[in-house]
Motif scaffolding. Structure first.
Motif, short mmCIF file in Angstrom:
data_model
loop_
_atom_site.label_atom_id
_atom_site.label_comp_id
_atom_site.label_asym_id
_atom_site.label_seq_id
_atom_site.Cartn_x
_atom_site.Cartn_y
_atom_site.Cartn_z
N LEU A 98 0.81 -1.21 0.00
CA LEU A 98 0.00 0.00 0.00
C LEU A 98 0.85 1.26 0.00
CD1 LEU A 98 -3.04 -0.98 2.21
CD2 LEU A 98 -2.53 -1.47 -0.17
N ASP A 99 2.16 1.11 0.24
CA ASP A 99 3.09 2.22 0.08
C ASP A 99 3.72 2.21 -1.31
OD1 ASP A 99 2.70 3.29 2.58
OD2 ASP A 99 4.30 2.12 3.51
N ASP A 100 3.18 1.35 -2.19
CA ASP A 100 3.64 1.25 -3.59
C ASP A 100 5.06 0.74 -3.72
OD1 ASP A 100 1.24 2.17 -4.76
OD2 ASP A 100 1.80 4.24 -4.31
N VAL A 101 5.53 -0.07 -2.78
CA VAL A 101 6.88 -0.61 -2.89
C VAL A 101 6.88 -2.13 -2.91
CG1 VAL A 101 8.02 1.39 -1.87
CG2 VAL A 101 7.21 -0.46 -0.39
N ALA A 102 5.72 -2.75 -3.14
CA ALA A 102 5.65 -4.21 -3.24
C ALA A 102 4.58 -4.58 -4.25
CB ALA A 102 5.34 -4.84 -1.88
N ALA A 103 4.86 -5.60 -5.06
CA ALA A 103 3.93 -6.05 -6.08
C ALA A 103 2.92 -7.04 -5.50
CB ALA A 103 4.69 -6.71 -7.23
N ARG A 104 1.76 -7.09 -6.14
CA ARG A 104 0.71 -7.99 -5.68
C ARG A 104 1.18 -9.44 -5.65
NH1 ARG A 104 -5.51 -8.35 -8.00
NH2 ARG A 104 -6.11 -10.27 -6.90
N GLU A 105 1.91 -9.87 -6.66
CA GLU A 105 2.33 -11.26 -6.73
C GLU A 105 3.21 -11.63 -5.55
OE1 GLU A 105 2.57 -9.02 -9.11
OE2 GLU A 105 1.08 -9.76 -10.55
N GLY A 106 4.12 -10.72 -5.17
CA GLY A 106 5.01 -11.01 -4.05
C GLY A 106 4.27 -11.11 -2.73
N VAL A 107 3.32 -10.20 -2.53
CA VAL A 107 2.52 -10.23 -1.30
C VAL A 107 1.68 -11.49 -1.25
CG1 VAL A 107 0.72 -9.08 0.03
CG2 VAL A 107 2.46 -7.72 -1.14
N ASP A 108 1.06 -11.84 -2.38
CA ASP A 108 0.20 -13.00 -2.43
C ASP A 108 0.96 -14.28 -2.07
OD1 ASP A 108 -2.52 -13.92 -3.06
OD2 ASP A 108 -1.54 -15.06 -4.64
N GLU A 109 2.18 -14.38 -2.54
CA GLU A 109 3.00 -15.56 -2.25
C GLU A 109 3.45 -15.60 -0.79
OE1 GLU A 109 7.17 -17.63 -3.77
OE2 GLU A 109 6.19 -16.11 -4.99
N ASN A 110 3.65 -14.43 -0.21
CA ASN A 110 4.17 -14.36 1.15
C ASN A 110 3.07 -14.44 2.21
OD1 ASN A 110 6.24 -14.01 3.13
ND2 ASN A 110 5.84 -11.81 3.21
N LEU A 111 1.85 -14.04 1.85
CA LEU A 111 0.76 -13.95 2.82
C LEU A 111 0.15 -15.32 3.10
CD1 LEU A 111 -1.83 -11.13 2.96
CD2 LEU A 111 -2.62 -13.49 3.14
N LEU A 112 -0.14 -15.57 4.36
CA LEU A 112 -0.77 -16.81 4.79
C LEU A 112 -2.08 -16.48 5.50
CD1 LEU A 112 2.34 -18.55 6.38
CD2 LEU A 112 1.36 -19.06 4.14
N LEU A 113 -3.07 -17.32 5.31
CA LEU A 113 -4.33 -17.22 6.05
C LEU A 113 -4.43 -18.48 6.91
CD1 LEU A 113 -6.46 -15.03 6.14
CD2 LEU A 113 -7.82 -16.34 4.51
N GLU A 114 -3.98 -18.32 8.15
CA GLU A 114 -3.95 -19.46 9.06
C GLU A 114 -5.26 -19.53 9.85
OE1 GLU A 114 -0.51 -18.77 11.46
OE2 GLU A 114 0.88 -19.39 9.88
N ARG A 115 -5.55 -20.68 10.38
CA ARG A 115 -6.79 -20.86 11.12
C ARG A 115 -6.52 -21.32 12.54
NH1 ARG A 115 -7.45 -26.42 8.45
NH2 ARG A 115 -6.69 -27.71 10.17
N HIS A 116 -7.43 -20.96 13.41
CA HIS A 116 -7.43 -21.48 14.78
C HIS A 116 -8.86 -21.87 15.10
CE1 HIS A 116 -7.97 -21.23 19.16
NE2 HIS A 116 -6.76 -21.75 19.20
N THR A 117 -9.04 -23.06 15.64
CA THR A 117 -10.39 -23.56 15.90
C THR A 117 -10.55 -23.89 17.38
OG1 THR A 117 -9.75 -25.85 15.44
CG2 THR A 117 -10.58 -24.54 13.59
N THR A 118 -11.78 -23.89 17.82
CA THR A 118 -12.10 -24.25 19.20
C THR A 118 -12.31 -25.75 19.34
OG1 THR A 118 -14.46 -23.87 18.79
CG2 THR A 118 -13.16 -22.00 19.64
N PHE A 119 -12.10 -26.49 18.25
CA PHE A 119 -12.28 -27.93 18.28
C PHE A 119 -11.11 -28.59 17.55
CE2 PHE A 119 -14.57 -25.95 14.79
CZ PHE A 119 -14.04 -26.60 13.67
N GLU A 120 -10.93 -29.88 17.77
CA GLU A 120 -9.89 -30.64 17.11
C GLU A 120 -10.31 -30.90 15.67
OE1 GLU A 120 -6.80 -32.07 15.90
OE2 GLU A 120 -6.74 -31.73 18.09
N THR A 121 -9.48 -30.45 14.73
CA THR A 121 -9.86 -30.58 13.32
C THR A 121 -9.54 -31.96 12.75
OG1 THR A 121 -7.72 -29.68 12.60
CG2 THR A 121 -9.53 -28.12 12.92
N GLU A 122 -8.58 -32.65 13.33
CA GLU A 122 -8.23 -33.97 12.82
C GLU A 122 -9.41 -34.92 13.06
OE1 GLU A 122 -4.45 -37.07 12.86
OE2 GLU A 122 -4.57 -35.45 14.32
#
Length: 252
Positions: free
Chosen positions: A43-67
Motif C-alpha cells: 500500500l506504500d507502492d513498494v511491493a507487487a501484488r504477486e510477491g505479497v500473495d505468495e508471502n501472505l498466509l491465512l492461518e486458522r485457529h479452531t475451538t475444536f480438534e480438526t483432525e
C-alpha cells in the motif's frame, strides 16, 4: 496387524454442522517472512501484488480438534476454503487492497485502505461491543476483522442466497454498524456481501446513508456513513459470484 494399529491410532471422527464449524473458526493474517513483501509495503507502492500473495498466509485457529472432523460428510480442511466466509476474508486481504491502490491513482475508502495492513485476525460469527440506549451490549456480525490488540476494524454481513439483497437486510447491517462504531472509534468499514444482487431499494438506502461527497463521490470519505463531524465508517456493497468478488458500491 499394522493396519489395525493405524486404525486404532486414528482420531475418532466427529461430524460438525456448518454453523458449528464456522463459529468455532478464527482466521489469522500472517506472512512467511516479514522481510518479504507485505501489505504495508504494497500500500506504500513498494511491493507487487504477486510477491505479497505468495508471502501472505491465512492461518486458522479452531475451538475444536480438526483432525477427524467432518462437515456435511467432507473433511473440515476441505470444507473451510469453500465457504463464503473464508473466501470473503481471502479476497479482502489478497485482492481488495490492490484494487483500491490501483483505482485511477486515488485512494478511495481511506479508513478501510489504511486499516487493511493492520488486519490481524478475522472472527467468523464474531461479536463487537455496541452502544445502546441502556449503555453497552454485544452485537453479532458474520465476520469481524480485528487488529492485533483486538480493536474491531471492519464488520461484515453475508447473504448466501438467490434472492436479491433487500433494504431490510442492508438496514440491519447499517444500524448494527452504527451502534458498533459509536462504541469503537477503530471501526472503519461495514461490508455487505451477497451471492446474488442488490434490490433497488437497498441501493437507495445505501445512497441515503452515505455522506461525505455522496455515495458515488470520490476520495477518502467515499461511501461514508457519518456519525459526527470526525467519526464514521465506509459502507461497502459486494457481490460474490462465479468464485469471484466484486465491489459494486462504491464504484472504483
Amino acid at each position: 496387524l499394522e493396519n489395525e494399529a493405524d486404525a486404532a491410532d486414528a482420531p475418532p471422527e466427529r461430524e460438525l454442522d456448518p454453523d458449528e464449524a464456522l463459529s468455532g473458526t478464527n482466521l489469522f493474517v500472517r506472512y512467511r517472512s516479514k522481510a518479504e513483501p507485505t501489505l504495508d509495503r504494497a500500500l506504500d507502492d513498494v511491493a507487487a501484488r504477486e510477491g505479497v500473495d505468495e508471502n501472505l498466509l491465512l492461518e486458522r485457529h479452531t475451538t475444536f480438534e480438526t483432525e477427524g472432523a467432518t462437515v456435511d460428510g467432507r473433511p473440515y480442511d476441505e470444507f473451510l476454503p469453500t465457504t463464503l466466509q473464508y473466501r470473503f476474508v481471502e479476497w479482502l486481504v489478497r485482492a481488495l487492497p490492490f484494487e483500491l491502490r490501483d483505482a485511477a491513482g486515488k485512494r478511495p475508502l481511506g479508513r478501510l485502505y489504511k486499516a487493511i495492513p493492520s488486519f490481524d485476525r478475522a472472527e467468523i460469527d464474531g461479536t463487537v461491543t455496541v452502544r445502546t440506549d441502556d449503555g453497552e451490549d454485544e452485537g453479532s456480525f458474520d465476520v469481524v476483522l480485528r487488529s492485533k490488540k483486538g480493536a474491531p476494524l471492519a464488520v461484515a454481513s453475508l447473504f448466501d442466497g438467490r434472492e436479491p439483497a433487500t433494504e431490510a437486510m442492508l438496514s440491519e447491517l447499517v444500524e448494527d454498524a452504527k451502534a458498533a462504531a459509536a462504541a469503537n472509534e477503530s471501526l472503519g468499514a461495514a461490508v455487505f456481501v451477497t451471492t446474488s444482487y442488490y434490490a433497488p431499494d437497498a441501493l437507495e438506502l445505501a445512497e441515503a446513508e452515505a455522506s461525505g461527497g455522496g455515495l458515488f463521490g470520490r476520495g477518502s470519505r467515499e461511501s461514508y456513513v457519518r456519525l459526527d463531524r470526525s467519526h464514521g465508517f465506509h459502507l461497502c456493497l459486494v457481490e460474490a459470484r462465479d468464485d469471484d468478488f466484486h465491489l459494486g458500491v462504491p464504484e472504483l
